[in-house]
Every structure is written in C-alpha cells, then in structure tokens.
Write an enzyme that holds these catalytic residues in place. Sequence first.
Site, PDB file in Angstrom:
ATOM      1  N   THR A   1      -3.017 -12.576 111.663  1.00  0.00           N
ATOM      2  CA  THR A   1      -2.082 -13.097 110.658  1.00  0.00           C
ATOM      3  C   THR A   1      -1.554 -14.437 111.137  1.00  0.00           C
ATOM      4  O   THR A   1      -1.719 -14.815 112.281  1.00  0.00           O
ATOM      5  CB  THR A   1      -0.843 -12.179 110.507  1.00  0.00           C
ATOM      6  N   ASP A   2      -0.885 -15.128 110.252  1.00  0.00           N
ATOM      7  CA  ASP A   2      -0.068 -16.256 110.710  1.00  0.00           C
ATOM      8  C   ASP A   2       1.312 -15.680 111.080  1.00  0.00           C
ATOM      9  O   ASP A   2       1.583 -14.492 110.916  1.00  0.00           O
ATOM     10  CB  ASP A   2       0.019 -17.359 109.650  1.00  0.00           C
ATOM     11  N   TRP A   3       2.162 -16.532 111.571  1.00  0.00           N
ATOM     12  CA  TRP A   3       3.467 -16.201 112.154  1.00  0.00           C
ATOM     13  C   TRP A   3       4.305 -15.298 111.222  1.00  0.00           C
ATOM     14  O   TRP A   3       4.674 -15.720 110.133  1.00  0.00           O
ATOM     15  CB  TRP A   3       4.196 -17.518 112.398  1.00  0.00           C
TER      16      TRP A   3
ATOM     17  N   ASP B   1       3.765 -13.008 109.236  1.00  0.00           N
ATOM     18  CA  ASP B   1       3.393 -12.922 107.828  1.00  0.00           C
ATOM     19  C   ASP B   1       3.215 -11.505 107.288  1.00  0.00           C
ATOM     20  O   ASP B   1       3.180 -11.331 106.070  1.00  0.00           O
ATOM     21  CB  ASP B   1       2.176 -13.802 107.534  1.00  0.00           C
TER      22      ASP B   1
END
Length: 777
Positions: free
Chosen positions: A311-313, A315
């Site tokens: 995932t991104d930060w 998310d």
Amino acid sequence: MNKKLILSFALSGLVLTTTAQTSVVPAIPRDEKIEQKVEALLKKMTLEEKIGQMTELTIDVITKRDNPSKEFQIDEALLDTVIGKYKVGSILNVPQGVAQSKEKWEEIIKKIQDKSMKVMGIPCIYGVDQIHGTTYTLGGTFFPQGINMAATFNRELVREGSRISAYETKAGSIPWTYAPVLDLARDARWPRHWENYGEDCFVNAEMGRESVLGFQGGDPNNIGKQHVAACIKHYMGYGVPVSGKDRTPSSITVQDMREKHFAPFLEGIKAGALSVMVNSAMNNGLPFHANYELLTQWLKEDLNWDGLIVTDWADINNLYTRDKIASSKKEAIKIAINAGIDMSMVPYEWSFCTYLKELVDEGEVPMSRIDDAVRRVLRMKYRLGLFDTPAYNHKDFPLFGGKEHAAAALRAAEESLVLLKNTDGILPLVPGKKLLITGPNANSMRTLNGGWSYSWQGDKADECAADYNTILKSFTNKFGASNIIYEPGVSYKQDGAWWEENTPEIDKAVAAAANADYIIACIGENSYCETPGNLTNLFLSKNQLDLVKALATTGKPIVLVLNEGRPRIINEIEPLAKAVVNAMLPGNYGADALANLLPGDANFSGKMPYTYPRDINSLFTYDYKPCEDLEKMQGAYDYDAVMSVQWAFGYGLSYTTYAYSNLRVDKPEFAANDVLTFTVDVKNTGNRIGKESVLLFSSDLIASLTPDVRRLRAFEKVELRPGETKTVTLKVKASDLAFVGYDGKWILEKGDFRIQTGNQTLNVTCTDTKKWNTPNK
Ligand code: BGC
C-alpha cells in the site's frame, strides 16, 4: 473468499473486462528452488508470523525517544515489541526525517536484521524512497528528477542512473527502493508532476523499463549484491486528479486506464519489477486500495505476476478514516487484503496484525489469501538474497559517490535541460561579459533538487548538499567572480511554507543590472512534495513576475531559467525574455550543467516531456482530441476551439539545426502481426555537434472512437557532428497502433494512419481489423 463483496467492489469501479488467465506465462520466470524454499518456510509459519510478514512500519516506531545524543538510535524494547512480538517483516523510511551516512544505514539495518534472523530466521526488508539517485544517503549521487530524465529521451541515461542508485543504496544495506515513479504528469497543477517521466504513457513505459532494469539487473530471481528491488508506483492513474490536488479523486475511463495509465506498469512488470505500490486516491469513487479488479485481476491474474503489492502510506486505514468506504479499521483491512494487497504500509502502529488475525479467525479473510500474500513477500526476500546476506559491508562499495557516478549525473543533467527560446541567437553567451545572476532560485540547492532530496520536502538540501554548486556558485566558477553580479531581488522564506517569499528587493536587482551585459533570471518554485505542494494558483508568483518585468525595463537581454517542479504560467514575462531554459529539477549537478550549456561548452538536447500551458484554462496534453483545437467553421455557427500552449510536448532547441528527409517505411500496408520499420535521414545542418531526439508520432485518421490527434510511438536519440547525416531506424509494432474500444477491448481498425517525424509525414494502411479477446495484446 467473499466473492460477493469482491464482485460488488469491482463492478462499482470499472467495467469488468478481464477473466483469470491462469495459463498466461508468468511475468517473471519462476525459480523452482526459490519456490520450494518459500513453500517449506510457509508450512512452518504460524498465522501471527505470516501476518507479521504482511506488515510494514516506519522506523519512527522503533526510534529511541529519550536520547541525549542527537544521533539516531534504535530503542531495543520497541524493536523487541515490533519484531519479537509482532514479527513485523518490513520497515521503511529515513530516521529522524533526514538522510543518513551509508555507515549509519549499515549499522541500523544490521541491528534490525540480527533481531529478525534471531527471532524468526526470516530477514526484514527495508524500503526507502531513493527516487532520483541515492537521495536518502549522505554523499550519494543525485540524478535529476524523473521529469528531467524524461526530457533527455535517452534510455541509457535512465538505466545507468538507476543502476548507480541501486549500487549506492546497497552500500547502506538497503535492498528496496520505492521507484521508479510511473504516474503520468498530465495535470500541470498536480504537486507530483516532477516525480515521473512526463505526460506520455509511452515515454513512461520506456523509461520505466530502463529504470527497473537499472535497479534490479537482468535477473529478477537473483537480484544480487549491487542491485535492489524496484517498486513501480503509484498503481495507477495518480497523475490526473480532477481537482489537480494530490490524493483526490480521478475520473478515468476504462479506455484511458487500460491504454495509457496501465501501459508503464505493464512494461515495468514485463521487465521484472518485483513490487508495485498502489495509488493513494480513488477512481470513480472506488479507492485503488479496494479495487479487486485492478489489483488482483489485472496484475496478478492477467499477467500471472508473482510480485508484491504494497500500500501507500496509511492507505488501508484511509479507507475508513478518509474515504468512508469502511465503517472501522478492521473492515478497511478486510476490504484491502481481499482486494489483493500483500503488505500494509501501516505505518505507525500494529493493530493491523491483531485485526487481520481476527478476520482470518472469523473467516472474513481466507487463509489462502494470507498464504498468497506471504508467499509474495518471502519470494521477494529470497530473490533479493536476503536470507543469505541480510546486510552488507559499506566498504565493499568503493565507487559510492565517486567521480564516475558524478559524471553520469552531470551528463544526465546536461541532456535534460530544454532550450525553449533563443531569439537572435542570444545564447551561447559571449565570453568575458558581465552577468547579473538574480531570482530566488539562483543560490539554492533546495530548488535544484525539489522534494525527496535528503528529506521528504527537500528542505534540508542547502545544509546537506553544501558541497555542490548552486547556479551562482557554478557561474562564479565558470565565468570568474569579477564577471558575476548577484542580487536576488526576490527570495524564499527559508523557515516559512514553500510558497512564501520575503519582502522583495526588486529595485536592488534593477540597479545591479545597470552594470551587467546579460541578466540570468533564475525563477520558479521552492521545494515541496506530495499534498503539501498543493497549489491554488498556477501563475508564477507575483513578486517573480514583477522582478522580471522591472528587469526588462533596463533593456538588458534576459535569459529566464525556469527551475520548477511543474509549469508555472509565465505568459506575461515570456515575451520580455530573449532566451528561456527549462531546467525543471536537475539535481545536484544541475547548476554545473547550466554553466556548461549557456556558454556553449555543451549543447542543448532536451525536449519537453509535457505540454507547457500558456493560459490557466488551457491545461492540455499533446494527445488531445480533435475538437479541442479547431479552426473556425464556416457559417453562422462559427466557433473555434483554441488550445493555448506556451511550449509543446517534444519541443526543444539546440545550438545547431537538424534537417529531416526521406522518411520511408518497409510496409505501407500492414496487418496486426506486422512490425513496421520506419527510417528517416537526419542531418546536422549547423556548425556544432549535437544530439537530436527523433520522435515518431502516429495519427489514426478515422476510428470508431474519436482518436487522439497524435501519439508518440517511438524515439531514438542520435549524436551528429556538423554536416553529418544518420539514417535513424524506428520500429513500431502494428499492434501498438491499436486502441481500447468502447467495450474495453483492444482493437486495430482497418484504415489509414499518418506517421510524422520532424517535418516528414507519410501514410500507412492497415488492411484488416483485429480485435483482441485477451486483456493485453
Ligand atoms: C508517498 C509514496 C512513498 C511513501 C513512502 C507516501 O506518502 O506517496 O510515494 O513511497 O510515502 O515514503
């Protein structure tokens, strides 16, 4: 697996166009030995251990707080909780928010790895954003940002830049970088415009492939000592937020998604990319982190790709707290993991572990999904050789930050600067003349680098890159202190927000111009990154516009140097300048490159990787639809449609001139399986050596969906001595001329295509329509 849930998410996003293709050849060839090791290990692991492998935390979580020494230290007790208790398999980010020496990185990673191997016998995987060179390791080599690398149109430089960055990253024992960035910079307002390879999907695909190969080397099953795992990001469609603001909704059609946004990811995966990071935002209401169709079907099933999706930060949590598609943290985890996420960049706490275990126990997340995710994590760790060598000795990397690497970065910077205007041949500068160096970007390492440089926002570059040259310093070295007058006129507030400026001192700059022969006005933006870089006004700041207008009253010739992460509108001052150079974000060697180019010690060869808008309501890309730019029609209904472009995609001048002739093709008539070979003669008709990027465009003249006016299909860069002619070969697969039809399927339609390169055009004809029933041609 809860199929109903999955299907409903898929359907609320894009039209389902794909079916599982288990027979598809694996995107990365399987290494049986690695597969056996993964299976053997998986069998021995508890559920808690498996979930730990799917968890990624930031280094802040294990940072010692009560620390009288300024230097970063790991808190042993917290390390024990994170790795000992929760069995966390991945850590990311830079300690204390600022670049560390390679020695310090080695020390940190060794400590984490010792603990990890002792507790689990499984190494941790550490990830860092080394996005334009070795940007988080002190003394590392910085390359220009992605947007500049695209402007070089030179694949070799991109591959070499990533290779060097991998080597230097590994000197600090870091095995994983969150790069290359393959978003399409298709909205000038977006604050991440500069991180990727520009607006075109083909350029992003070509450069993305080169970068993956540079980072990983040629064998994805054996990454080896001098390479790192790439993470292509942000999957996908991140560069077209409707509002222009970071991490806000897009509204991408299925055609554009498949044809343009997916193209660089497809190419990156074909090149062996071991991991993918997901777009933080949402499309047509469905967050990408919840999109089963895009994550599981397009990537894992259709391509039979066995890499890792991270995932991104924060998310997963965002699905609950921000995007409101889940009613709790736990439900958000269920949605994302079932959609196909393998690792959660949580990043600040470990409730992910507890909730995911509950979900498995309750039958809400199937064990098969957990096993699939963990296999992908372990496989990547084996491919990286981390089980055998969890950390390295920095002394084994003697070329770190050395002269050879610096030379490659300087060359990349030189090839990336774009000469946009050169009235009356004002450039190259005449030797021995006096230069006024002015503008807020004239004496700053921070502005040359932009974000992701020593720190997230790039705000520590002046401190950390003090040994490199600002424009002022490079010009002083090059032209001699007695020929340089420095008066900035406008300056950024160093402790303020990135857009804040001090009270201008324009009069001082104007007065100083009286003693100068040329004015070099270095204007643009200060550094920023991600959402903090959001903007409410795309015009260049009023102070900077006023500075250039006031300087113009002196009558001295002005050279504008644009040092900015996105095209700020400058239509009021462009006519006042004799020359304009688009420097974008050229990195630590950018000023040296400029000092070589302006006097003509090097020649310009960069070309625009995006369309530079002239007016605020004219934010276009080169591949627009015909109705967006129309001549006036005859009759009463005589409207026109005007695209107001300052500089076009692909535009760029040089100190020499080139003539194109004799465009030919081997197959004027073709069918879907053919490869078309175009050749064109390019001659250097000026009196300086130069490099020309030969760009080949196609136009589908009539199609069942309104075609784009032009699409870039091939490019090659050639060096030509004065008077020299080279025949340049450009190959295009006929299937590359296909498009995604209204039904979401690829189609190549019978009919004519106009091919153009330079001033040369010819038509080719497709004789048979072909439709593909597979998701990818
Ligand atoms: C960014 C990513 C980056 C990640 C880890 C996020 O905020 O969007 O590009 O890789 O942080 O630093």
